[in-house]
Design an enzyme around this catalytic site. Sequence first.
Site, PDB file in Angstrom:
ATOM      1  CG  HIS A  18      -2.014  -1.103   1.028  1.00 49.79           C
ATOM      2  ND1 HIS A  18      -2.536  -1.820   2.083  1.00 49.79           N
ATOM      3  CD2 HIS A  18      -2.610  -1.613  -0.097  1.00 49.79           C
ATOM      4  CE1 HIS A  18      -3.420  -2.700   1.628  1.00 49.79           C
ATOM      5  NE2 HIS A  18      -3.478  -2.589   0.311  1.00 49.79           N
ATOM      6  CG  HIS A  41      -7.354 -10.783  -7.468  1.00 52.15           C
ATOM      7  ND1 HIS A  41      -6.698 -10.412  -8.628  1.00 52.15           N
ATOM      8  CD2 HIS A  41      -7.666 -12.102  -7.624  1.00 52.15           C
ATOM      9  CE1 HIS A  41      -6.615 -11.458  -9.428  1.00 52.15           C
ATOM     10  NE2 HIS A  41      -7.187 -12.489  -8.854  1.00 52.15           N
ATOM     11  CB  SER A  98      -5.835  -2.371  -2.698  1.00 55.47           C
ATOM     12  OG  SER A  98      -6.669  -3.459  -3.009  1.00 55.47           O
ATOM     13  CD  GLU A 116     -13.014 -10.558  -4.019  1.00 56.78           C
ATOM     14  OE1 GLU A 116     -13.056 -11.812  -3.993  1.00 56.78           O
ATOM     15  OE2 GLU A 116     -11.949  -9.906  -3.989  1.00 56.78           O
ATOM     16  CG  ASP A 141     -11.304 -14.481 -13.232  1.00 58.24           C
ATOM     17  OD1 ASP A 141     -10.755 -15.129 -12.326  1.00 58.24           O
ATOM     18  OD2 ASP A 141     -10.703 -14.097 -14.258  1.00 58.24           O
ATOM     19  N   GLY A 142     -11.147 -11.416 -11.803  1.00 54.19           N
ATOM     20  CA  GLY A 142     -10.360 -10.230 -12.089  1.00 54.19           C
ATOM     21  C   GLY A 142      -9.608 -10.297 -13.400  1.00 54.19           C
ATOM     22  CG  ASP A 162      -2.861  -8.079  -3.836  1.00 54.54           C
ATOM     23  OD1 ASP A 162      -2.010  -8.964  -3.642  1.00 54.54           O
ATOM     24  OD2 ASP A 162      -3.482  -7.514  -2.916  1.00 54.54           O
TER      25      ASP A 162
END
Length: 278
Positions: A18, A41, A98, A116, A141-142, A162
């Site tokens: 971060h 994600h 995030s 997500e 799905d990312g 991520d």
Amino acid sequence: MNYRHIFHAGNFADVFKHVMLALLLKSLHRKDTPFCYLDTHAGTGRYDLSSAAAQKTGEYRDGIKRLLSAQPIPGLADYLAAVRSLNDADTLRYYPGSPRIARFFLRPQDRAILLELQPEECTQLKAEFAGDRQVVIQEQDGYAGLKSFLPPNERRGLVLIDPPYESDQEFDRVIEALRLAHARWDSGTYALWYPVKSRPPVERLHRRLVATGMRKILLAEFSPWPEDTAFRLNGCGMVVINPPWKLDATLHSLLPALLEVLRQHPAGHATTSWLVPE
């Protein structure tokens, strides 16, 4: 998926990730034109450090709590302001994921797209940003989302990848995702976080990144522990494709100072290097 980030929220890996994210987002403020932030994600958005899960591991105590108790480090003010924005004056109860870090840096003209896949976490994420017109949330799905949302209309922005790295194939998936995303939007900035438990998979990741032919790949690694066990998170890294101007110089001075606060062993290290230059 068995991974639950609440057990690890606010640990050294979150702090490193971060801090990097805050630097990247703040750099986008150099121009007035809008930017888009895409998180593949996203998680739940915030984590309650007073919860039973966070207290069970207590990982945040050697991460964000230690950092907040230390002498101020130049260059971390924006990141720490994002953390404090979720908490009362001198308390630390919530740690921002995030999405919350990103939201702190959005100006009125900017927006965020949060992806997500897990239904329960996505429900919490939607509740976290209910009514916020600058934030788009999709339960999907990312990696597939990279195809759906790139390139963004803003033509400027940042993509954070991520994943939880539960699968042995995750490194392969992120390489393919980056390759395809970069082909669709080669001017965007991409940040890929990865864990360091053993060196061979990481070295393979680096070789495959070089083999993609993509240019301007900056590499930063942060390891408070020595790399002597594959059963512990010894450290982590972030690959940044198309990094902002002078990010490498900033990290050269910032990460060693951060390491001195979060170090767990004399053999810990923090490095910044160009995996692929311009």
